[in-house]
Design an enzyme around this catalytic site. Structure first.
Site, PDB file in Angstrom:
ATOM      1  N   HIS A 236       0.872  -1.171   0.000  1.00 20.31           N
ATOM      2  CA  HIS A 236       0.000   0.000   0.000  1.00 20.31           C
ATOM      3  C   HIS A 236       0.910   1.222   0.000  1.00 20.31           C
ATOM      4  CE1 HIS A 236      -3.051   2.864   1.088  1.00 20.31           C
ATOM      5  NE2 HIS A 236      -3.983   1.930   1.049  1.00 20.31           N
ATOM      6  N   ARG A 258      -6.200   9.574  -1.485  1.00 16.78           N
ATOM      7  CA  ARG A 258      -5.714   9.918  -2.829  1.00 16.78           C
ATOM      8  C   ARG A 258      -6.871   9.948  -3.817  1.00 16.78           C
ATOM      9  NH1 ARG A 258      -2.881   5.798  -4.541  1.00 16.78           N
ATOM     10  NH2 ARG A 258      -3.318   4.570  -2.686  1.00 16.78           N
TER      11      ARG A 258
END
Ligand SMILES: Cc1cc2nc3c(=O)[nH]c(=O)nc-3n(C[C@H](O)[C@H](O)[C@H](O)COP(=O)(O)OP(=O)(O)OC[C@H]3O[C@@H](n4cnc5c(N)ncnc54)[C@H](O)[C@@H]3O)c2cc1C
Length: 574
Positions: A236, A258
């Site tokens: 991640h 994001r």
């Protein structure tokens, strides 16, 4: 030794395990169903930690075909297409079950429809969520339903070996250590569901819960099962850098940050993802993790060796409202996510690889079913954010249905291979007979080795070094002991057992990574940076016997769609 008997034995109480238990019980309430778990039911595993949410094609304009194509393309054409199809179709059914039968409340739009947010690598905003702490909602409701049905529980029971029948024909039960007493317990079962949830905690930075040490994968290897796609370890991109020695370092800051417009800045304050991928920070996890890692290697880092995530430009109040859990998590560590900059680093998050299984969750051993992160083939080279909890709940439910049907015709509990039970007890208890010499330095060496040589960027020299070094570490661990302490809640002993499993699985990962000489999704070879020919895509297979590994490849069957085509084309022309 204590011996127990049950019809169905489920290992693990994450999304996969609890769905398996509930479905098995509901399919056939007269069956005895037992959930055995290393921690406390409802309190352990990664499903509880799910933040961002659950992928499902529900909204107008989205479709299961679209979800399927995103999964196949995200997985770089390595997913088993029948498994992926089962995932995307099953997710629709399962999300309604979670809401309407189990009582989950997910966030909604003003018009009452489920709110679905953006996650990286997807062509549609399809991630259902409860704020940014979705897993707590799911696992609490699943646990309540498990308790309400009176399903038997063996908590703080660590599974250590899958035991076949004496005649070898099928599985006969599972050997445990009751962590509260340290004594072995053997549970005979007519069928077992393996749902211990993988967990790449062999890397320096990692996200999964502390109870996860690839136990299920190690047990499967020792049983002789073949694992696939083991080189595919997902990092991640945004693990929190909270300083060394804190348990918070590595913990994930969710993808929705994001997805909603958060961006990454290197140590020089440059928004570097814009020059690496047209999707910028919304590129898939592998691309963003490599982008960050490259900045780290080039030395363009923030003070603690990572990069910054910036959210302040989206409005502090808005960020606080949308990402309450993330803002509070950062605040707990002294960082202001809503208005300031927070240091992040890629962190090992998920294993796409695992036990080979079919769409009915059957494995190669009769009586052994598998679901969730212990399995391989659903995601191929890359898991889309939001497809993890969908995977565990969809296939957990299927495993429960299938295991109940299997047990109906399975006959009596088979007689176990008792010589193997004795041998496995001896293997587990061996460190208790040796002088204790502290395994922490070994763990640090393992984590550094996997991070440096079997991590985000790989090459032949590093992988070959890792294969040799991991074998050495394994031998060294065999000399280490934990003597002199009580068996009850002996965490040093359990650390030894964790490390033993992590080493076995790390050896499989390194060998599979060495074998795959192309770059796909999470697996990036600097010496083979090109993606191989998609039309002849093959997945790795690895098995373990007599102390050695055998590695091979098998072709991907394009049962639904071939590279260069799309199910959406068929949909559009229909
Ligand atoms: C921080 C974090 C955030 C995430 N966010 C998302 C997200 O937003 N969306 C998404 O789709 N996915 C997300 N994931 C991934 C997701 O959590 C997993 O894909 C999924 O929950 C795995 O479910 P599981 O049931 O297979 O395993 P788990 O939920 O991990 O359950 C495994 C169970 O097995 C037990 N166990 C382990 N070893 C043994 C043993 N030896 N004996 C007995 N029991 C054992 C554990 O205690 C646990 O109860 C996230 C993961 C993490 C770590």
């Amino acid at each position: 030794m204590i011996e127990r008997t049950t019809d169905v034995l489920v290992l693990g109480s994450g999304g996969a395990g609890l769905f398996a238990a509930l479905h098995a019980f509901d399919a056939s309430p007269s069956l005895s169903v037992t959930v055995a778990v290393k921690g406390l039911l409802g309190k352990c595993g990664c499903t509880r930690m799910v933040q961002g949410g659950y992928n499902v094609a529900l909204a107008a304009g989205d479709s299961i075909e679209r979800h399927f194509m995103d999964t196949i393309e995200g997985g770089k054409w390595l997913p088993d297409q029948d498994l992926a199809w089962r995932l995307v179709t099953g997710a629709v059914e399962r999300i309604h079950e979670l809401e309407n039968e189990l009582g989950c409340f997910f966030d909604r739009n003003p018009d009452g429809t489920l709110h679905q947010k953006a996650f990286a690598g997807q062509t549609f905003d399809r991630t259902v969520h409860k704020g940014d702490l979705t897993g707590i909602e799911i696992i609490n409701r699943l646990a309540e339903q498990t308790w309400a049905r009176g399903i038997a529980r063996l908590e703080e029971h660590r599974a250590v070996a899958l035991i076949p029948a004496r005649d070898g024909g099928r599985l006969a039960g599972v050997l445990f250590i009751d962590m509260r007493s340290g004594e072995p317990v053997f549970v005979r079962a007519r069928a077992v569901v393996l749902a211990t949830g993988g967990g790449p905690t062999m890397y320096r930075y990692h996200t999964p819960s502390g109870d996860k040490s690839c136990d299920g994968l190690a047990m499967a290897l020792r049983l002789g099962l073949t694992l696939r796609d083991m080189e595919m370890v997902q990092f991640h991109p945004t693990g929190l850098l909270a300083g060394s020695g804190t348990r918070m370092t590595g913990t994930v800051l969710e993808e929705g940050l994001r997805g909603s417009g958060g961006y990454l800045l290197n140590g020089a304050g440059e928004r570097f993802m814009a020059r690496l991928d047209p999707r910028g920070e919304r590129a898939t996890r592998d691309v963003v993790s490599r982008g960050i890692f490259a900045e780290m290697r080039a030395g363009r880092t923030t003070p603690n060796g990572g990069v910054h995530i910036s959210m302040g430009h989206l409005g502090a109040a808005n960020v606080r409202r949308q990402f309450k859990g993330m803002v509070e998590r950062c605040a707990d560590c002294g960082f202001d996510l809503a208005a300031g900059l927070v240091e992040v680093v890629p962190t090992a998050h998920y294993m796409m690889g695992g036990v080979e299984f079919d769409t009915g969750c059957r494995t190669a051993v009769a009586g052994l079913f598998a679901a969730g992160e212990d399995t391989g083939g659903v995601h191929g080279a890359n898991r889309l954010g939001g497809n993890g909890v969908a995977n565990s709940t969809v296939f957990g439910g299927i495993a429960g249905d299938e295991v109940a049907a299997y047990v109906a015709h399975a006959g009596a509990t088979p007689e176990p291979d008792r010589a193997l039970v004795a041998a496995e007890i001896a293997r587990c208890e061996a460190p208790l007979a040796r002088m204790g010499n502290g395994i922490e330095p070994l763990r640090e060496r393992l984590q550094a080795l996997m991070w440096d040589d079997v991590g985000i960027l790989r090459d032949r020299a590093g992988l070959a070094r890792a294969v040799g070094e991991l074998d050495t570490l394994h031998e060294e661990l065999g000399q280490f002991g934990v003597a002199g302490s009580d068996r009850a809640f002996n965490l040093t002993w359990h650390d030894w057992l964790n490390l033993d499993n992590l080493l076995l699985v790390s050896r499989a990962i390194a060998r599979a990574a060495l074998a795959r000489e192309d770059s796909r999704g999470a697996h990036f070879r600097e010496d083979f940076p090109q993606t191989g020919e998609l039309a002849t895509s093959a997945f790795t297979r690895i098995a373990y016997a007599d102390g050695g590994f055998t590695t091979g490849f098998a072709p991907v069957a394009f049962t639904r769609v071939a590279p260069g085509t799309s199910l959406l084309d068929a949909q559009r022309s229909a």
